[in-house]
Design a protein around this motif. Sequence first.
Motif, PDB file in Angstrom:
ATOM      1  N   GLY A  17       0.756  -1.251   0.178  1.00  0.00           N
ATOM      2  CA  GLY A  17       0.000   0.019   0.053  1.00  0.00           C
ATOM      3  C   GLY A  17       0.892   1.465  -0.048  1.00  0.00           C
ATOM      4  O   GLY A  17       0.434   2.152  -0.438  1.00  0.00           O
ATOM      5  N   ALA A  18       1.919   1.170   0.654  1.00  0.00           N
ATOM      6  CA  ALA A  18       2.729   2.394   0.797  1.00  0.00           C
ATOM      7  C   ALA A  18       3.635   2.600  -0.387  1.00  0.00           C
ATOM      8  O   ALA A  18       4.096   3.871  -0.730  1.00  0.00           O
ATOM      9  CB  ALA A  18       3.617   2.493   2.071  1.00  0.00           C
ATOM     10  N   HIS A  19       4.229   1.621  -0.936  1.00  0.00           N
ATOM     11  CA  HIS A  19       5.274   1.884  -1.941  1.00  0.00           C
ATOM     12  C   HIS A  19       4.778   1.548  -3.276  1.00  0.00           C
ATOM     13  O   HIS A  19       5.724   1.778  -4.329  1.00  0.00           O
ATOM     14  CB  HIS A  19       6.517   1.019  -1.342  1.00  0.00           C
ATOM     15  N   SER A  20       3.665   0.792  -3.701  1.00  0.00           N
ATOM     16  CA  SER A  20       3.465   0.335  -5.081  1.00  0.00           C
ATOM     17  C   SER A  20       3.213   1.421  -5.882  1.00  0.00           C
ATOM     18  O   SER A  20       2.169   2.053  -5.686  1.00  0.00           O
ATOM     19  CB  SER A  20       2.382  -0.687  -4.809  1.00  0.00           C
ATOM     20  N   SER A  21       3.832   1.596  -6.958  1.00  0.00           N
ATOM     21  CA  SER A  21       3.552   2.409  -8.164  1.00  0.00           C
ATOM     22  C   SER A  21       2.469   1.913  -9.061  1.00  0.00           C
ATOM     23  O   SER A  21       1.584   2.768  -9.425  1.00  0.00           O
ATOM     24  CB  SER A  21       4.823   2.700  -8.880  1.00  0.00           C
ATOM     25  N   VAL A  22       2.189   0.577  -9.118  1.00  0.00           N
ATOM     26  CA  VAL A  22       1.144   0.092 -10.020  1.00  0.00           C
ATOM     27  C   VAL A  22       0.072   0.377  -9.013  1.00  0.00           C
ATOM     28  O   VAL A  22      -0.864   0.725  -9.999  1.00  0.00           O
ATOM     29  CB  VAL A  22       1.526  -1.496 -10.145  1.00  0.00           C
ATOM     30  N   LEU A  23      -0.066   0.296  -7.956  1.00  0.00           N
ATOM     31  CA  LEU A  23      -1.228   0.431  -7.315  1.00  0.00           C
ATOM     32  C   LEU A  23      -1.825   1.922  -7.605  1.00  0.00           C
ATOM     33  O   LEU A  23      -3.108   2.195  -7.609  1.00  0.00           O
ATOM     34  CB  LEU A  23      -1.184   0.390  -5.692  1.00  0.00           C
ATOM     35  N   ARG A  24      -1.014   2.964  -7.862  1.00  0.00           N
ATOM     36  CA  ARG A  24      -1.255   4.421  -7.867  1.00  0.00           C
ATOM     37  C   ARG A  24      -1.907   4.605  -9.551  1.00  0.00           C
ATOM     38  O   ARG A  24      -2.034   5.637  -9.659  1.00  0.00           O
ATOM     39  CB  ARG A  24      -0.196   5.222  -7.757  1.00  0.00           C
ATOM     40  N   THR A  25      -1.878   3.523 -10.157  1.00  0.00           N
ATOM     41  CA  THR A  25      -2.413   3.487 -11.700  1.00  0.00           C
ATOM     42  C   THR A  25      -3.514   2.850 -11.513  1.00  0.00           C
ATOM     43  O   THR A  25      -4.319   3.136 -12.745  1.00  0.00           O
ATOM     44  CB  THR A  25      -1.271   2.961 -12.808  1.00  0.00           C
ATOM     45  N   GLN A  58      -7.668   2.270 -11.104  1.00  0.00           N
ATOM     46  CA  GLN A  58      -8.603   3.353 -10.951  1.00  0.00           C
ATOM     47  C   GLN A  58      -9.730   2.997  -9.975  1.00  0.00           C
ATOM     48  O   GLN A  58     -10.378   4.022  -9.497  1.00  0.00           O
ATOM     49  CB  GLN A  58      -9.600   3.029 -12.361  1.00  0.00           C
ATOM     50  N   HIS A  59     -10.065   1.698  -9.521  1.00  0.00           N
ATOM     51  CA  HIS A  59     -10.808   1.414  -8.417  1.00  0.00           C
ATOM     52  C   HIS A  59     -10.186   1.437  -7.184  1.00  0.00           C
ATOM     53  O   HIS A  59     -11.265   1.269  -6.184  1.00  0.00           O
ATOM     54  CB  HIS A  59     -11.657   0.129  -8.969  1.00  0.00           C
ATOM     55  N   ILE A  60      -9.181   1.300  -6.949  1.00  0.00           N
ATOM     56  CA  ILE A  60      -8.517   1.214  -5.695  1.00  0.00           C
ATOM     57  C   ILE A  60      -7.375   2.362  -5.534  1.00  0.00           C
ATOM     58  O   ILE A  60      -6.662   2.524  -6.367  1.00  0.00           O
ATOM     59  CB  ILE A  60      -7.744  -0.190  -5.282  1.00  0.00           C
ATOM     60  N   THR A  61      -7.389   2.921  -4.367  1.00  0.00           N
ATOM     61  CA  THR A  61      -6.398   3.900  -4.048  1.00  0.00           C
ATOM     62  C   THR A  61      -5.541   3.384  -2.908  1.00  0.00           C
ATOM     63  O   THR A  61      -6.108   2.399  -2.441  1.00  0.00           O
ATOM     64  CB  THR A  61      -6.974   5.189  -3.429  1.00  0.00           C
ATOM     65  N   PRO A  62      -4.337   4.110  -2.595  1.00  0.00           N
ATOM     66  CA  PRO A  62      -3.703   3.541  -1.601  1.00  0.00           C
ATOM     67  C   PRO A  62      -4.332   3.584  -0.233  1.00  0.00           C
ATOM     68  O   PRO A  62      -4.065   2.803   0.564  1.00  0.00           O
ATOM     69  CB  PRO A  62      -2.300   4.411  -1.578  1.00  0.00           C
TER      70      PRO A  62
END
Lengths: 126, 98
Positions: free
Chosen positions: A32-40, A42-46
Amino acid sequence: MKSIIELRYQIITLLFRPSHWGGFIQQLQVLGAHSSVLRTLQHITPESLQQLTSDTRRLLTREGKTISRQEFHAVLSFGSLMSSACQSHGASSSGFWLPIDLFLEDAMDGSEVRELSAIETLTGTG
Amino acid sequence: MCEPGVLLVEFVFSIIWQLLDASLDDERLLELTPDKSSRWPIRPQDMEIDGPDNFNEKRSEQNEGLKKANTAMAIEIIAEFLQNKVTSRILCLARRNM
């Protein structure tokens, strides 16, 4: 000579000992804190993943000794789901091992399932 | 003694954890975790694509895009597992019974 199934059961219980839950949660936090893919996505945010992580941590750690009536019923309804699935395949009625273990565990450590007679709840007359 | 419930729990939990480790590994984040490595065999075996056009830049850009899409899907599945009513109950029950 242990059967493969017995050995496997032992491996499972070893692998999923409570001491491992912390590692699982920490890894979720790193993601959650470091993933750059997560930040791309659309439906989940950090933030939402961190929220899910703390919800899961609350589920997995024994922070509250008593469980709510809702949780208890959730356990029971899942137990009866498993039970009917097992029975339809001719297996033993292992579906009830979950709620009964829960009840016994609570009974042994002195905490109480709040306000309900467990017998009444288990037999559906509660 | 093979409880169907135990196998189900093992399946669900190991899937989530493997996806989690694989995603962390994709993004080189495993070293930030306490374990520093994965308990699962997540390194792809025999999946290196060694073709004659290995040095084609477009191909490797495409591969990078595919890898990112893979990781994205893994993270979405992890999130779905955690918020799905049935699987989150399974996790809860696993904790209570082990």
